[in-house]
Motif scaffolding. Structure first.
Motif, PDB file in Angstrom:
ATOM      1  N   ILE A  47      -5.801   1.509   4.713  1.00 57.49           N
ATOM      2  CA  ILE A  47      -6.820   0.967   3.804  1.00 57.49           C
ATOM      3  C   ILE A  47      -6.189  -0.001   2.810  1.00 57.49           C
ATOM      4  O   ILE A  47      -6.735  -1.075   2.522  1.00 57.49           O
ATOM      5  N   ASP A  48      -5.015   0.374   2.278  1.00 58.86           N
ATOM      6  CA  ASP A  48      -4.361  -0.487   1.290  1.00 58.86           C
ATOM      7  C   ASP A  48      -3.849  -1.782   1.896  1.00 58.86           C
ATOM      8  O   ASP A  48      -3.672  -2.779   1.170  1.00 58.86           O
ATOM      9  N   SER A  49      -3.598  -1.809   3.248  1.00 59.98           N
ATOM     10  CA  SER A  49      -3.049  -3.011   3.871  1.00 59.98           C
ATOM     11  C   SER A  49      -4.129  -3.944   4.413  1.00 59.98           C
ATOM     12  O   SER A  49      -3.811  -5.046   4.839  1.00 59.98           O
ATOM     13  N   LEU A  50      -5.408  -3.512   4.380  1.00 63.33           N
ATOM     14  CA  LEU A  50      -6.468  -4.352   4.941  1.00 63.33           C
ATOM     15  C   LEU A  50      -6.719  -5.553   4.037  1.00 63.33           C
ATOM     16  O   LEU A  50      -6.903  -5.414   2.817  1.00 63.33           O
ATOM     17  N   PRO A  51      -6.767  -6.791   4.637  1.00 59.97           N
ATOM     18  CA  PRO A  51      -7.007  -7.998   3.823  1.00 59.97           C
ATOM     19  C   PRO A  51      -8.505  -8.248   3.617  1.00 59.97           C
ATOM     20  O   PRO A  51      -9.028  -9.312   3.952  1.00 59.97           O
ATOM     21  N   LEU A  52      -9.218  -7.239   3.074  1.00 59.42           N
ATOM     22  CA  LEU A  52     -10.645  -7.388   2.817  1.00 59.42           C
ATOM     23  C   LEU A  52     -11.033  -6.505   1.638  1.00 59.42           C
ATOM     24  O   LEU A  52     -10.317  -5.562   1.275  1.00 59.42           O
ATOM     25  N   VAL A  53     -12.165  -6.839   1.052  1.00 57.43           N
ATOM     26  CA  VAL A  53     -12.691  -6.035  -0.063  1.00 57.43           C
ATOM     27  C   VAL A  53     -13.221  -4.736   0.508  1.00 57.43           C
ATOM     28  O   VAL A  53     -14.033  -4.737   1.432  1.00 57.43           O
ATOM     29  N   ASN A  60      -9.226  -0.434  -2.709  1.00 56.37           N
ATOM     30  CA  ASN A  60      -7.943  -0.842  -2.128  1.00 56.37           C
ATOM     31  C   ASN A  60      -7.316  -1.958  -2.972  1.00 56.37           C
ATOM     32  O   ASN A  60      -7.996  -2.616  -3.781  1.00 56.37           O
ATOM     33  N   PRO A  61      -6.011  -2.214  -2.829  1.00 57.82           N
ATOM     34  CA  PRO A  61      -5.318  -3.221  -3.653  1.00 57.82           C
ATOM     35  C   PRO A  61      -5.913  -4.619  -3.497  1.00 57.82           C
ATOM     36  O   PRO A  61      -5.914  -5.400  -4.456  1.00 57.82           O
ATOM     37  N   TYR A  62      -6.372  -4.987  -2.279  1.00 58.33           N
ATOM     38  CA  TYR A  62      -6.932  -6.326  -2.094  1.00 58.33           C
ATOM     39  C   TYR A  62      -8.150  -6.539  -2.995  1.00 58.33           C
ATOM     40  O   TYR A  62      -8.326  -7.609  -3.590  1.00 58.33           O
ATOM     41  N   THR A  63      -8.998  -5.490  -3.141  1.00 53.07           N
ATOM     42  CA  THR A  63     -10.169  -5.580  -4.019  1.00 53.07           C
ATOM     43  C   THR A  63      -9.743  -5.755  -5.469  1.00 53.07           C
ATOM     44  O   THR A  63     -10.347  -6.536  -6.224  1.00 53.07           O
ATOM     45  N   ARG A  64      -8.681  -5.025  -5.869  1.00 56.96           N
ATOM     46  CA  ARG A  64      -8.186  -5.162  -7.248  1.00 56.96           C
ATOM     47  C   ARG A  64      -7.732  -6.598  -7.512  1.00 56.96           C
ATOM     48  O   ARG A  64      -8.004  -7.164  -8.582  1.00 56.96           O
ATOM     49  N   ASN A  65      -7.035  -7.204  -6.549  1.00 57.04           N
ATOM     50  CA  ASN A  65      -6.542  -8.563  -6.750  1.00 57.04           C
ATOM     51  C   ASN A  65      -7.684  -9.577  -6.792  1.00 57.04           C
ATOM     52  O   ASN A  65      -7.650 -10.534  -7.575  1.00 57.04           O
ATOM     53  N   VAL A  66      -8.698  -9.384  -5.933  1.00 58.47           N
ATOM     54  CA  VAL A  66      -9.802 -10.334  -5.887  1.00 58.47           C
ATOM     55  C   VAL A  66     -10.607 -10.323  -7.184  1.00 58.47           C
ATOM     56  O   VAL A  66     -10.973 -11.380  -7.722  1.00 58.47           O
ATOM     57  N   GLY A  76     -12.948   0.378 -12.618  1.00 60.34           N
ATOM     58  CA  GLY A  76     -13.681  -0.814 -12.213  1.00 60.34           C
ATOM     59  C   GLY A  76     -13.634  -1.884 -13.283  1.00 60.34           C
ATOM     60  O   GLY A  76     -13.158  -1.694 -14.394  1.00 60.34           O
ATOM     61  N   GLY A  77     -14.137  -3.064 -12.916  1.00 55.66           N
ATOM     62  CA  GLY A  77     -14.156  -4.183 -13.835  1.00 55.66           C
ATOM     63  C   GLY A  77     -15.499  -4.874 -13.804  1.00 55.66           C
ATOM     64  O   GLY A  77     -16.373  -4.564 -12.993  1.00 55.66           O
ATOM     65  N   GLU A  78     -15.644  -5.857 -14.675  1.00 55.81           N
ATOM     66  CA  GLU A  78     -16.914  -6.550 -14.807  1.00 55.81           C
ATOM     67  C   GLU A  78     -17.283  -7.311 -13.536  1.00 55.81           C
ATOM     68  O   GLU A  78     -18.425  -7.271 -13.086  1.00 55.81           O
ATOM     69  N   LEU A  79     -16.284  -8.032 -12.932  1.00 55.77           N
ATOM     70  CA  LEU A  79     -16.583  -8.813 -11.729  1.00 55.77           C
ATOM     71  C   LEU A  79     -16.994  -7.912 -10.559  1.00 55.77           C
ATOM     72  O   LEU A  79     -17.901  -8.238  -9.791  1.00 55.77           O
ATOM     73  N   LEU A  80     -16.323  -6.742 -10.423  1.00 54.15           N
ATOM     74  CA  LEU A  80     -16.687  -5.818  -9.336  1.00 54.15           C
ATOM     75  C   LEU A  80     -18.076  -5.250  -9.566  1.00 54.15           C
ATOM     76  O   LEU A  80     -18.859  -5.103  -8.610  1.00 54.15           O
ATOM     77  N   ASN A  81     -18.408  -4.940 -10.824  1.00 55.15           N
ATOM     78  CA  ASN A  81     -19.746  -4.394 -11.110  1.00 55.15           C
ATOM     79  C   ASN A  81     -20.826  -5.420 -10.770  1.00 55.15           C
ATOM     80  O   ASN A  81     -21.888  -5.086 -10.241  1.00 55.15           O
ATOM     81  N   ARG A  82     -20.550  -6.710 -11.066  1.00 53.91           N
ATOM     82  CA  ARG A  82     -21.510  -7.743 -10.699  1.00 53.91           C
ATOM     83  C   ARG A  82     -21.678  -7.831  -9.172  1.00 53.91           C
ATOM     84  O   ARG A  82     -22.786  -8.028  -8.655  1.00 53.91           O
ATOM     85  N   VAL A 126     -19.922 -14.885  -3.881  1.00 55.48           N
ATOM     86  CA  VAL A 126     -19.493 -13.866  -4.850  1.00 55.48           C
ATOM     87  C   VAL A 126     -18.542 -14.510  -5.848  1.00 55.48           C
ATOM     88  O   VAL A 126     -17.657 -15.297  -5.478  1.00 55.48           O
ATOM     89  N   GLU A 127     -18.727 -14.134  -7.121  1.00 55.27           N
ATOM     90  CA  GLU A 127     -17.837 -14.620  -8.179  1.00 55.27           C
ATOM     91  C   GLU A 127     -16.597 -13.748  -8.212  1.00 55.27           C
ATOM     92  O   GLU A 127     -16.680 -12.521  -8.370  1.00 55.27           O
ATOM     93  N   THR A 128     -15.426 -14.360  -8.038  1.00 54.05           N
ATOM     94  CA  THR A 128     -14.153 -13.628  -8.045  1.00 54.05           C
ATOM     95  C   THR A 128     -13.261 -14.169  -9.148  1.00 54.05           C
ATOM     96  O   THR A 128     -13.640 -15.069  -9.913  1.00 54.05           O
ATOM     97  N   GLN A 129     -12.064 -13.595  -9.220  1.00 54.41           N
ATOM     98  CA  GLN A 129     -11.124 -14.013 -10.248  1.00 54.41           C
ATOM     99  C   GLN A 129     -10.702 -15.471 -10.065  1.00 54.41           C
ATOM    100  O   GLN A 129     -10.386 -16.167 -11.040  1.00 54.41           O
ATOM    101  N   THR A 130     -10.733 -15.989  -8.802  1.00 53.44           N
ATOM    102  CA  THR A 130     -10.319 -17.373  -8.512  1.00 53.44           C
ATOM    103  C   THR A 130     -11.506 -18.321  -8.388  1.00 53.44           C
ATOM    104  O   THR A 130     -11.339 -19.468  -7.988  1.00 53.44           O
ATOM    105  N   GLY A 131     -12.720 -17.851  -8.645  1.00 53.45           N
ATOM    106  CA  GLY A 131     -13.906 -18.682  -8.537  1.00 53.45           C
ATOM    107  C   GLY A 131     -14.883 -18.102  -7.523  1.00 53.45           C
ATOM    108  O   GLY A 131     -14.713 -16.983  -7.017  1.00 53.45           O
TER     109      GLY A 131
END
Length: 851
Positions: free
Chosen positions: A378-384, A399-405, A413-419, A445-450
């Motif tokens: 799960i932690d190695s999957l390149p998806l949310v 998973n870590p990929y979701t945290r980075n996105v 959780g964070g504001e962007l994930l809640n949205r 979807v609005e992410t940390q990079t846009g």
């Protein structure tokens, strides 16, 4: 006092229930079982031997009884002969027919009557039988002998027995011994093993003959001398051993196999009959064998008896040893099991407890490994990816990929994930999907990079009790793919030529703007339609077959601009097209990228140029013909002046006339070349087909051409096949090509040799004519234009070697007209080889397909 016996009992029980005791008891019981098995086997073997000997004796009696009954048939026939005042053929046939041999006496091939003859009696005997209606009757085999015999009666007189009619049995040693014994003893006499004269090449059986003597006194005399003096003939029966022995009763019932040998020994060559195979003795290892001697009408037979396949099973209690062995072993094992099981009960219980403990520990370790592995995956999957609980609306796993996105630093959780979660829930409700049902969509979807595009999938997870307690949300970033597709669409639409992507089912998937404009369709009209709408109605059937054939083996293909490649616009206007195909493999499906260009204008222009070139050729052909007439007059007049003036002309005037004559001939040759070339191009060149020997033609023509080579000091070498090569072609045009090839070789060769070779091609359906010289040679850069009009080698022009540049062009066109081809190979400075290839049969230009 009571405890002491109890302890002794338990001590004895421990000894009895010990593992070593169990093995000792098993060993002793197996020894007893083995002894019982050996005794029972010997009893059964003795029963089998007694049963076999008795059965063999019964079989011997049955055979003797069977054969003695058959002897009575011969005796009854002798009695019939004695009762007749004069034996006649019809009465003899009636008697034998009444016996019904095939039904009641199987094995008897026939019953006959044979008489002895002296050499002096042969002619009268033969004539008498022939007078009875047998004109081809003769005693066989032929030859001189001191005494003869002849079969005069043989019934039934069918096609098989006719083969023995007139046969001299006394000429055969085996038969003669039995015949002499019957005549001397007055008793039935059986011959040795023979092959009956009646046998054919199929289903051959061994046979024998039984003879009964016939005396003139109608009774058997008492003494041998009287018997020899009163002997009149033999009544005999021909037996086929196989058919005869099939009637012996008892063989099958007694379950025996047997062989009968002629004589007192068992030899393969003496085998008379075998019950288990036609004339084949039984082989292999056989424990029970009985050999008995049988005396049959003065002839010894040897009877060899063996048990049949099911004989052993017919003996009573045959399975007793097996029962003893199996039953004893089962009892021994049960006793061993009971004793040993009491010893292992406690050990087994302890082992089970220890094993269960190890299994529980191993299960816990395996579950921990699976949990760690699942977390790592799960932690190695390149998806949310995250898990949310419905009841508390709490995110349980990220998973870590979701945290980075989404830039999340804690599991809360964070504001962007809640949205993102709220957007998924809102979109599912707008789509009419329940919050606990599966849902899939593409969302920005609005992410940390846009803002990025994702393919979102929401799935409910069962808690194992039938309740949908959790939801698993997975999102794949497809932004890069969408941008790539957008760039491809932009490039596809901006291409200057028509492009379309066609699926293997001939459905148009994509069509760019240029293609739609070319055929007059809108941008959304072509996708989804079959490609056949772009093909004229009369060509759609053939186009479908070509597309099906291409689909079996797709490859990159640049199709030529032929007039057959046509398309039709939306308004019905036909176009001439240039098409290129490029197969593609996308999503495990076959596609073809088709490039289409409109070449209608170019095609029309080419047709106009071809018409103009044809008009030019026709004009040159006409003008060249008109020019030859004055030239011939000039040449003729010049020759008359040179011959008629004699010495009256001065040297200067004669040189001038020679120059005029030489240039006129050169000009005439040029005009003739132009005329030939124009005729070929205008399609006015006629072909006069002839069938002739090519080797003979070349031999004569090369003798004419050889002096010009020798005049320059060149060696001419000719290699022709010894066998004639018959060819159908135009003789004059072939000679024109040959003359040009050889004259060019002589013209451009200053020293060395010229070789002319002729041979058949590898397929044997055409000829290969080569002319090789050691002349100037041709540079590689000039070879490709060598067969074009008015093209000459640069070095020839520099050395002022005369030529028009039309000879090779005319040769190439004449070769094509005859269904062949001319080619050149050369190395500059070393010489050239010109090769002419022609078919042996007449060439039909209509059958030649456009490449």
């Amino acid at each position: 006092m009571s405890d002491k016996p109890s302890r002794r009992w338990y001590a004895a029980a421990d000894i009895v229930h010990n593992a070593y005791t169990a093995w000792v008891v098993l060993l002793l019981s197996l020894i007893v079982t083995l002894g019982a098995y050996v005794v029972s086997v010997r009893i059964i073997e003795q029963r089998q031997s007694d049963r076999f000997q008795f059965s063999a004796y019964e079989l011997e009696k049955a055979i003797k009884s069977h054969l003695s009954v058959y002897e009575q048939v011969l005796r009854s026939t002798v009695a019939f002969v004695y009762s007749s005042d004069q034996l006649e053929r019809s009465t003899f046939a009636t008697f034998v027919r009444s016996l019904e041999l095939n039904q009641y006496w199987p094995g008897i091939q026939g019953i006959g009557y044979s008489v002895p003859l002296q050499p002096s009696e042969l002619e009268a005997h033969t004539q008498a039988i022939r007078d009875e209606g047998f004109p081809e009757y003769a005693i066989k085999p032929s030859g001189d002998r001191t005494i003869y015999s002849a079969i005069v009666y043989l019934e039934p007189f069918d096609w098989r027995n006719r083969r023995a009619f007139g046969y001299d049995m006394y000429s055969n040693e085996v038969r003669r011994i039995a015949m002499d014994r019957a005549r001397a003893t007055g008793e039935a006499s059986t011959s040795g093993k023979i092959t009956l004269v009646q046998e054919t090449e199929q289903y051959v059986q061994n046979g024998f003959l039984t003879y009964m003597p016939v005396y003139r006194a109608k009774a058997t005399p008492y003494t041998e001398a009287q018997r020899l003096a009163q002997f009149e003939g033999w009544i005999y029966a021909a037996f086929r051993a196989g058919d005869l022995m099939n009637g012996v009763t008892g063989g099958d019932a007694l379950m025996l196999e047997y062989e009968i040998y002629d004589g007192a020994s068992v030899e393969p060559a003496a085998l008379l009959y075998s019950s288990h195979g036609r004339n084949v003795a039984r082989t292999g290892s056989i424990d029970l064998v009985a050999v008995r001697q049988i005396e049959l009408q003065g002839r010894p037979w040897t009877l060899r008896v063996t048990p049949a396949d099911g004989f052993a099973q017919s003996v009573e209690h045959i399975d007793l040893p097996q029962y003893v062995a199996v039953g004893g072993v089962i009892i021994d094992l049960l006793l061993f099991y009971v004793i040993l099981s009491l010893h292992f009960v406690r050990q087994k219980a302890e082992t089970i407890a220890e094993r269960r403990t190890q299994q529980l520990r191993a299960t816990q370790e395996d579950l921990e490994l699976q949990r760690v592995f699942a977390n790592a995956v799960i932690d190695s999957l390149p998806l949310v990816l995250f898990v949310r609980e419905y009841k508390s609306d709490t995110i349980m796993r990220i998973n870590p990929y979701t945290r980075n996105v989404f830039g999340i630093n804690s599991a809360a959780g964070g504001e962007l994930l809640n949205r993102f979660v709220a957007r998924v829930e809102n979109q599912s409700r707008l789509a009419g999907v329940d919050s606990q049902a599966d849902y899939m969509a593409q969302l920005d979807v609005e992410t940390q990079t846009g803002t990025r595009w994702f393919t979102v999938s929401r799935t409910s997870i069962d808690n194992g009790r039938g309740d949908q307690e959790y939801s698993l949300c997975a999102a794949i970033d497809i932004t890069d793919r969408l941008e790539s597709e957008k760039r491809f669409t932009t490039l596809f639409d901006s291409a200057p030529c028509g492009l379309m992507l066609v699926r293997s089912d001939q459905t148009i998937q994509l069509a760019n703007r240029a293609l739609c404009e070319l055929f007059g369709y809108g941008l959304e009209e072509l996708p989804g339609n079959e490609i056949g709408i772009l093909v004229p109605q009369d060509l759609r059937a053939s186009h479908g077959r070509q597309v099906a054939a291409y689909g079996l083996n797709p490859y990159q293909r640049k199709m030529s601009s032929r007039s057959s490649l046509k398309g039709v616009t939306k308004d019905g206007r036909e176009l001439i097209l240039d098409i290129a195909l490029q197969p593609l493999n996308y999503d495990n499906q076959g596609y073809v990228l088709v490039s289409v260009a409109d070449i209608t204008k170019q095609h029309n222009l080419v047709q106009q140029l071809e018409r103009a070139n044809r008009y030019k050729s026709e004009f040159l052909a006409s003008m060249s013909h008109e020019l030859r007439t004055p030239l011939n007059s000039i040449i003729g007049f010049t020759e008359r002046v040179l011959k008629g003036a004699g010495v009256g002309l001065g040297e200067r005037e004669r040189d001038g006339l020679d120059t005029v004559q030489r240039n006129a001939h050169h000009l005439l040759a040029l005009i003739n070349d132009i005329l030939d070339l124009s005729k070929v191009e205008a399609g006015r060149m006629e072909v006069d087909w002839e069938h002739f020997d090519l080797c003979k033609l070349l031999d004569v023509q090369l003798q004419v051409l050889t002096p010009s080579a020798k005049a320059k000091g060149l060696h001419m070498r000719v290699s022709l096949p010894e066998e004639p090569i018959m060819i159908t072609t135009d003789r004059s045009k072939l000679l024109q090509i040959l003359n040009n090839m050889v004259s060019n070789a002589v013209k451009y060769t200053q020293e060395g040799k010229i070789e002319v070779t002729l041979e058949l091609n590898q397929m044997g359906d055409g000829i290969v004519l080569r002319v090789t010289d050691t002349g100037l040679g041709i540079p590689e850069v000039e070879l490709r234009n060598l067969f074009k009009e008015f093209v000459r080698v640069k070095e020839a022009r520099q050395q002022s070697i005369q030529g028009t540049g039309l000879g090779l062009a005319i040769c190439a066109r004449l070769a094509a007209l005859l269904g062949g081809k001319i080619s050149a190979d050369s190395r500059h400075g070393y010489g050239s080889t010109f090769t002419l290839r022609l078919p042996l049969e007449r060439f039909d230009p209509e059958s030649k397909q456009n490449p």
